[in-house]
Design a protein around this motif. Structure first.
Motif, PDB file in Angstrom:
ATOM      1  N   ASP A   1      -5.421  -0.667   5.546  1.00  0.00           N
ATOM      2  CA  ASP A   1      -4.304  -1.381   4.912  1.00  0.00           C
ATOM      3  C   ASP A   1      -4.277  -2.845   5.341  1.00  0.00           C
ATOM      4  O   ASP A   1      -4.010  -3.746   4.531  1.00  0.00           O
ATOM      5  CB  ASP A   1      -2.976  -0.709   5.260  1.00  0.00           C
ATOM      6  CG  ASP A   1      -2.763   0.586   4.487  1.00  0.00           C
ATOM      7  OD1 ASP A   1      -3.628   0.920   3.652  1.00  0.00           O
ATOM      8  OD2 ASP A   1      -1.752   1.261   4.729  1.00  0.00           O
TER       9      ASP A   1
ATOM     10  N   ALA B   1       2.873   9.501   2.907  1.00  0.00           N
ATOM     11  CA  ALA B   1       1.623   8.849   3.308  1.00  0.00           C
ATOM     12  C   ALA B   1       1.766   8.158   4.652  1.00  0.00           C
ATOM     13  O   ALA B   1       0.803   8.082   5.433  1.00  0.00           O
ATOM     14  CB  ALA B   1       1.187   7.844   2.239  1.00  0.00           C
TER      15      ALA B   1
ATOM     16  N   THR C   1       8.401   8.634   2.848  1.00  0.00           N
ATOM     17  CA  THR C   1       7.037   8.210   2.527  1.00  0.00           C
ATOM     18  C   THR C   1       6.029   9.121   3.211  1.00  0.00           C
ATOM     19  O   THR C   1       5.606   8.865   4.355  1.00  0.00           O
ATOM     20  CB  THR C   1       6.798   6.748   2.969  1.00  0.00           C
ATOM     21  OG1 THR C   1       7.870   5.924   2.498  1.00  0.00           O
ATOM     22  CG2 THR C   1       5.476   6.228   2.425  1.00  0.00           C
TER      23      THR C   1
ATOM     24  N   THR D   1       0.865  -1.168   0.000  1.00  0.00           N
ATOM     25  CA  THR D   1       0.000   0.000   0.000  1.00  0.00           C
ATOM     26  C   THR D   1       0.907   1.226   0.000  1.00  0.00           C
ATOM     27  O   THR D   1       2.129   1.102  -0.134  1.00  0.00           O
ATOM     28  CB  THR D   1      -0.916   0.020   1.236  1.00  0.00           C
ATOM     29  OG1 THR D   1      -0.093   0.170   2.411  1.00  0.00           O
ATOM     30  CG2 THR D   1      -1.736  -1.262   1.350  1.00  0.00           C
ATOM     31  N   ASP D   2       0.335   2.393   0.175  1.00  0.00           N
ATOM     32  CA  ASP D   2       1.163   3.600   0.225  1.00  0.00           C
ATOM     33  C   ASP D   2       2.061   3.626   1.457  1.00  0.00           C
ATOM     34  O   ASP D   2       3.030   4.394   1.499  1.00  0.00           O
ATOM     35  CB  ASP D   2       0.263   4.844   0.238  1.00  0.00           C
ATOM     36  CG  ASP D   2      -0.448   5.045  -1.082  1.00  0.00           C
ATOM     37  OD1 ASP D   2       0.024   4.492  -2.091  1.00  0.00           O
ATOM     38  OD2 ASP D   2      -1.477   5.744  -1.097  1.00  0.00           O
ATOM     39  N   ARG D   3       1.731   2.774   2.437  1.00  0.00           N
ATOM     40  CA  ARG D   3       2.443   2.840   3.718  1.00  0.00           C
ATOM     41  C   ARG D   3       3.231   1.576   4.068  1.00  0.00           C
ATOM     42  O   ARG D   3       4.205   1.634   4.801  1.00  0.00           O
ATOM     43  CB  ARG D   3       1.432   3.114   4.853  1.00  0.00           C
ATOM     44  CG  ARG D   3       0.839   4.516   4.803  1.00  0.00           C
ATOM     45  CD  ARG D   3      -0.484   4.595   5.526  1.00  0.00           C
ATOM     46  NE  ARG D   3      -1.533   3.961   4.732  1.00  0.00           N
ATOM     47  CZ  ARG D   3      -2.239   4.586   3.789  1.00  0.00           C
ATOM     48  NH1 ARG D   3      -2.018   5.869   3.552  1.00  0.00           N
ATOM     49  NH2 ARG D   3      -3.165   3.956   3.097  1.00  0.00           N
TER      50      ARG D   3
ATOM     51  N   ASP E   1      -6.114   4.382   8.730  1.00  0.00           N
ATOM     52  CA  ASP E   1      -5.275   3.907   7.629  1.00  0.00           C
ATOM     53  C   ASP E   1      -4.690   2.534   7.939  1.00  0.00           C
ATOM     54  O   ASP E   1      -4.614   1.659   7.064  1.00  0.00           O
ATOM     55  CB  ASP E   1      -4.128   4.898   7.368  1.00  0.00           C
ATOM     56  CG  ASP E   1      -4.617   6.236   6.835  1.00  0.00           C
ATOM     57  OD1 ASP E   1      -5.616   6.236   6.091  1.00  0.00           O
ATOM     58  OD2 ASP E   1      -4.005   7.264   7.171  1.00  0.00           O
TER      59      ASP E   1
END
Length: 551
Positions: free
Chosen positions: A258, A246, A244, A175-177, A254
């Motif tokens: 995720d 995000a 990062t 994911t973005d994280r 979040d």
């Protein structure tokens, strides 16, 4: 004359002996000089490790107070500073008491050795003389200042996951994280059971995922205990927070979303619901994610290891925070502003707070002299081997700290300052919903809590808080906070994770997972058998109907 002659005959006037006697004082001085040099070099390193986060905290404190002094009454500020002075004096007293005891214990022991060595030298007696004594001091000081730090750095290739090596793990999703990796068995003769019940491991935020792959080559790896049993094993790993954005602004919501995304991917692959397995802080976020409802239908079991469920019950950290004046019990004093303007919790400072709460045992000189005594040879300077376990633990503590998103840090901060309510409601909300332990029972989710009997970081009372509200299976392990991920991760240990142990037959986390998989497979087989029987009955009924029609 004969007596004198005979006496002279007993003396050794060889060139070798004479040279040794002449050079011995020089060697003693050289040894002492080397010991002193490395002694202060090592001491400086230990002091720097403590003072650096202290200077960082002073910088944060100054920045916050410059703004608050303008909006707070002088009387309130004066009272807060007086309270802080009292708090600091208490910490300083414990600091000095611990330091003086460590210094006294070490030097009292060596003073006795020094006196004995001096008498052995003057009276020409057997045993450690001044030359051997100073040589041993020089050796020990060199070990602490140079050899031991190098041994710690040398363990890096054996410590942790090393995801860059695709033979160890495969990146399955991201994911973005986070990255999601499937961890592969270290024993290449073992195949992953693709139809087995999968486990998703959530490591702690502050000190990262690598503690859960402590020393795979030594068969001391929590994660590989699952993988080496053929269990489909996945671990969620943070991306680099420094690069990062995000992740820098991540919230508890979040985290839950995720986790949901990863669980959907894992369940779709293996066809079975996921066991969510959180270690330390990862266990608390795992429980919060489950209680949010976002993982309904995806997760049917929970595993938490040494996880703080109600931090207010902690005798260590919570008591430390309660003694801190209320004005300064604020995350703002540990917040770092990144170049892009985002704010994160400083991981270095978070680790330093844990040292402060146990300052009498973690003061820099206490640790320094503890290592000096550990690396001293009882046989007078013989070779001492630094164990891989000791080296890996120190590497982890020195190199694995990372900054944290403020949203996630706030969840942990609240859990250590606000108690769980009488009806089992946590001090944290996700998606605007209250989180209550009783929801786990309502959803029929199986939960095993593993804790350390001598854990002084997440005490037993903190980890077992859910027992006041719901029935939960527990497994106590000897030793402290990381023993489950180190000592007991060895399959041949007395408390191996894939076994049941003790008179109560407590289940290790891997045993728990294997039993869940067996139960689930049995249910699936029963359903398939029942379905086949129903089909057979239906076919027989249709056959009879056709036969009667023909007749």
């Amino acid at each position: 004359m004969n007596n004198i002659f005979d006496s002279n005959q007993d003396q050794d006037f060889s060139l070798e002996n004479l040279t040794e006697k002449l050079l011995s004082p020089i060697e003693i001085v050289a040894n002492q000089f080397s010991a002193t040099q490395n002694y202060y070099l090592g001491m400086t390193k230990y002091l720097n490790d403590f003072i650096t986060p202290y200077l960082i905290s002073v910088n944060y404190f100054t920045g916050v107070e410059q703004a608050r002094l303008l909006t707070t009454s002088p009387l309130d500020s004066f009272q807060s500073y007086m309270d802080l002075l009292g708090f600091n004096l208490g910490v300083t007293t414990r600091f000095l008491n611990g330091t003086m005891k460590a210094v006294s214990d070490y030097h009292n022991r060596e003073m006795k050795n020094a006196v004995m060595a001096w008498f052995n030298t003057v009276l020409n007696q057997e045993g450690e003389d001044m030359k051997a004594f100073t040589a041993r001091l020089a050796t020990v000081a060199d070990r602490v200042a140079n050899i031991y730090p190098q041994k710690i750095m040398d363990i890096e290739p054996e410590f942790g996951f090393h995801f860059e090596n695709k033979a160890n793990a495969i990146k399955f999703a991201e994911t973005d994280r986070f990255f999601l990796y499937q961890v592969l068995p270290t024993d290449k003769s073992i195949e992953v059971n693709e139809n087995g019940k999968p486990v998703l491991i959530l490591p702690p935020y502050v000190l990262g995922a690598n503690i859960l792959a402590f020393l795979p080559g030594e068969k001391k790896s929590y994660t590989h205990c699952f993988a080496n049993m053929g269990i489909p094993t996945y671990i969620r790993v943070l991306k680099d927070i420094g690069t990062t954005p995000a992740l820098q602004v991540m919230t508890g919501e979040d985290d839950a979303l995720d986790t949901k995304f990863f669980c959907e991917k894992i369940k779709a692959r293996h066809g079975k619901p996921v066991t969510l397995n959180g270690y330390c802080q990862g266990g608390y976020t795992a429980v919060c994610d489950v209680l949010s409802g976002e993982l309904d239908g995806l997760v049917d079991a929970l595993l938490t290891c040494v996880s703080p469920m109600d931090g207010t019950r902690s005798k260590g950290l919570s008591a430390f925070l309660k003694n801190l004046p209320q004005r300064f019990n604020d995350l703002a004093y540990g917040t770092k502003t990144l170049p892009n303007g985002n704010k994160v919790a400083d991981g270095t400072l978070m680790g330093w707070v844990y040292k402060l709460k146990s300052i009498e045992n973690e003061a820099p000189l206490v640790v320094f002299f503890r290592d000096m005594m550990m690396l001293s040879a009882s046989n007078g300077g013989g070779e001492i081997k630094v164990s891989k376990t000791a080296a890996a633990i120190n590497y982890w503590l020195a190199n694995e700290r990372t900054d944290l998103p403020l949203g996630i840090t706030q969840m942990s901060f609240d859990s250590y300052n606000i108690p769980i309510t009488e009806d089992g409601t946590l001090p944290v909300k996700l998606f605007g919903k209250k989180l209550n332990f009783r929801r786990i029972k309502e959803k029929g989710i199986r939960w095993l809590i593993c804790y350390g009997e001598k854990d002084d970081l997440v005490e037993k009372e903190t980890a077992l808080a859910p027992l006041d509200y719901i029935d939960v299976e527990i497994s106590p392990f000897p030793k402290g906070h990381v023993a489950i991920a180190t000592s007991w991760s060895n399959p041949k240990s007395a408390y191996a994770l894939h076994t049941s142990f003790g008179e109560e037959k407590y289940r290790g986390p891997v045993r728990f997972q294997l039993d869940l998989d067996r139960e689930l497979s049995e249910k699936e087989n029963l359903v398939r058998t029942s379905s086949k029987v129903q089909e057979s009955v239906k076919d027989l009924s249709e056959f009879k109907t056709k036969k009667q029609a023909n007749v």
